[in-house]
Design a protein around this motif. Structure first.
Motif, short mmCIF file in Angstrom:
data_model
loop_
_atom_site.label_atom_id
_atom_site.label_comp_id
_atom_site.label_asym_id
_atom_site.label_seq_id
_atom_site.Cartn_x
_atom_site.Cartn_y
_atom_site.Cartn_z
N ASN A 139 -11.97 -3.80 -0.62
CA ASN A 139 -11.89 -2.43 -0.08
C ASN A 139 -13.28 -1.83 0.10
O ASN A 139 -13.60 -1.29 1.17
CB ASN A 139 -11.11 -1.50 -1.02
N ALA A 164 0.63 -9.59 7.65
CA ALA A 164 0.61 -8.27 8.26
C ALA A 164 1.28 -8.24 9.63
O ALA A 164 1.46 -7.18 10.22
CB ALA A 164 -0.83 -7.77 8.38
N ASP A 178 -2.24 -9.49 -2.20
CA ASP A 178 -2.84 -10.82 -2.08
C ASP A 178 -3.54 -11.24 -3.37
O ASP A 178 -3.36 -12.34 -3.88
CB ASP A 178 -3.86 -10.84 -0.94
N GLN A 216 -9.54 -6.67 -5.40
CA GLN A 216 -9.10 -5.76 -4.34
C GLN A 216 -10.18 -4.70 -4.08
O GLN A 216 -10.48 -4.38 -2.93
CB GLN A 216 -7.79 -5.08 -4.72
N CYS A 221 -7.21 -3.32 2.21
CA CYS A 221 -5.97 -4.04 1.90
C CYS A 221 -5.31 -3.48 0.64
O CYS A 221 -5.97 -2.83 -0.17
CB CYS A 221 -6.28 -5.52 1.70
N TYR A 278 0.81 -1.22 0.00
CA TYR A 278 0.00 0.00 0.00
C TYR A 278 0.85 1.27 0.00
O TYR A 278 0.32 2.37 -0.03
CB TYR A 278 -1.03 -0.01 1.14
N TYR A 294 -3.65 -2.12 11.54
CA TYR A 294 -3.37 -2.04 10.10
C TYR A 294 -3.74 -0.67 9.53
O TYR A 294 -2.89 0.00 8.93
CB TYR A 294 -4.09 -3.19 9.38
N SER A 308 -3.78 -15.36 3.25
CA SER A 308 -4.71 -14.71 2.33
C SER A 308 -5.82 -15.59 1.78
O SER A 308 -6.04 -15.69 0.58
CB SER A 308 -3.92 -14.11 1.18
#
Ligand code: ADP
Ligand code: MG
Length: 392
Positions: free
Chosen positions: A166, A341, A177, A162, A173, A42, A226, A131
């Motif tokens: 999200n 993570a 992954d 993704q 995330c 990220y 996170y 994941s």
């Protein structure tokens, strides 16, 4: 792990019991382990990542109507939803939101979907840093792709999965992954560039095996760490962007630039940024070291990564300390570090091929002696990325 033929037979029998008849189509999507690059995705940085032979399958049969019926053998639960009228989140069977989210994002992008009866079965452990959520999303998207002729390439498919996680599931995330699961290549590691969404592949030296060491510790906290780390990285990048042309994320920042601007940040933001900048460089360095079996380099890079995770990024819990101690003293170990993570979950070791059984025995015993927890230690192979599964 159970043999492929047993797994197929089990899923087929369950499909017949649930829906009647046989599946028409089987898809698979792998879990993944990061070999280097914690929290770099990220920050638009690099990750050395590998799809693993722990996979999520969906066996499915198309329907004539607009219903999706989806059931998980892992959780023994499922639900039906309609592709019409705006797909809503489920409160009753929350795991279906990963599938609903993928369907919603695909439809919002203008893809014409069709309904199916689907049965999910996974060998990816849940919430352990390998994941399983991305494997489920990517399997669902791969299924729609095949069933409805969408012609999605792996990178586009990953981006949309993704987005589903999200925006629909609500987990912010990065792309790591989904990208690994969708675009992985058997026998290879991926050096992923998270800004440009491109990758190169590199072989792993045949003497080296990748071994997962699961602390079996799942954090009981709120999961706020996170988003907090992410916000700290963004704050650091924004402060640097204000004084440095061309800086958008920490990907663009050198250690010299960071140190020159140190007075701009609070101490925690500085430490987070320092870790990300160093970790990015370690990703690039480890790719070559793994192919060439450069043992001192593998040992140094993994040790620095773990030390940074502990002291700078602060994602290490005592169970991870106990595990790294066990891994470092085990026979045949070339390097060991965190995975995922952090805050528990799985860790990863690079081990001499012929030493894997002895390595596992030592790690299990030493970790249990230190923590009282029975761990899981197993070697993984670099598996193919998501696709149709030939079940014969
Ligand atoms: P991770 O992705 O690290 O495994 P997450 O918390 O992101 O952890 O995702 C785990 C969740 O994904 C599970 O709790 C479940 O809701 C969902 N999930 C993943 N695989 C499956 C599956 N085979 N069946 C049902 N739900 C699944
Ligand atoms: Mg996940």
């Amino acid at each position: 792990m159970e043999a492929m033929s047993e797994r197929v037979a089990g899923v087929r029998a369950a499909f017949a019991a649930l829906y009647g008849g046989d599946p028409a189509l089987w898809v698979q999507a792998p879990g993944r382990v990061d070999l280097m690059g914690s929290h770099t995705d990220y920050n638009e940085g690099y990750v050395l990542t590998m799809p693993i032979d722990r996979t999520t399958w969906i066996a499915a049969r198309p329907r004539d109507d607009r219903q999706v019926r989806i059931h998980s053998l892992n959780l023994e639960s499922g639900e039906a939803f309609s592709l019409d009228g705006g797909i809503q989140r489920s409160a009753a069977v929350p795991w279906t939101n990963y599938v609903r989210g993928v369907a919603k994002v695909l439809q919002d992008e203008g893809y014409a979907l069709c309904g199916f009866d689907g049965l999910v079965h996974s060998t990816v452990p849940f919430s352990s840093g390998l994941s399983s959520s991305a494997a489920l999303e990517v399997a669902a998207a791969t299924l729609f792709n095949a069933l409805c002729g969408l012609d999605l390439d792996p990178v586009r498919l990953a981006v949309l999965c993704q987005r589903a996680e999200n925006t629909f599931v609500g987990v912010n995330c990065g792309i790591l992954d989904q990208y690994t699961s969708a675009a992985g290549r058997a026998g290879h590691v991926l050096l992923l560039d998270c800004r440009h969404l491109t990758h190169t592949v590199a072989p792993i030296h045949p003497d080296i095996r990748i071994v997962i060491c699961d602390t079996r510790y799942k954090r009981a906290l709120t999961g706020s760490e996170y988003p907090q780390r992410r916000a700290q990285c963004e704050a650091g990048a924004a402060a640097l962007a204000a004084i440095t042309p061309g800086v958008r994320t920490l990907r663009d920042v050198s250690l010299e630039q960071l140190d020159a601007a140190r007075s701009l940040f609070d101490e925690a933001v500085y430490r987070r940024a320092r870790f990300i900048i160093q970790e990015n460089q370690r990703v690039l360095d480890l790719a070559g070291a793994l192919s060439a079996k450069d043992v001192p380099c593998i040992a140094a890079l993994t040790a620095e990564s773990f030390a940074g995770a502990r002291d700078l990024y602060e994602i290490v819990v005592p169970q991870m300390e106990a595990m790294i101690a066990a891994m470092r003293c085990a026979p045949g170990v070339l390097g060991a570090r965190q995975a995922g993570a952090g805050f528990g979950g799985c860790m990863v070791a690079f081990v001499e091929r012929e030493c894997v059984p002895a390595f596992g025995e030592h790690v299990r015993a030493a970790y249990q002696a230190a923590t009282g927890i029975e761990s899981a230690v197993y070697a993984v192979e670099a598996a193919p990325g998501a696709g149709l599964l030939a079940v014969g």
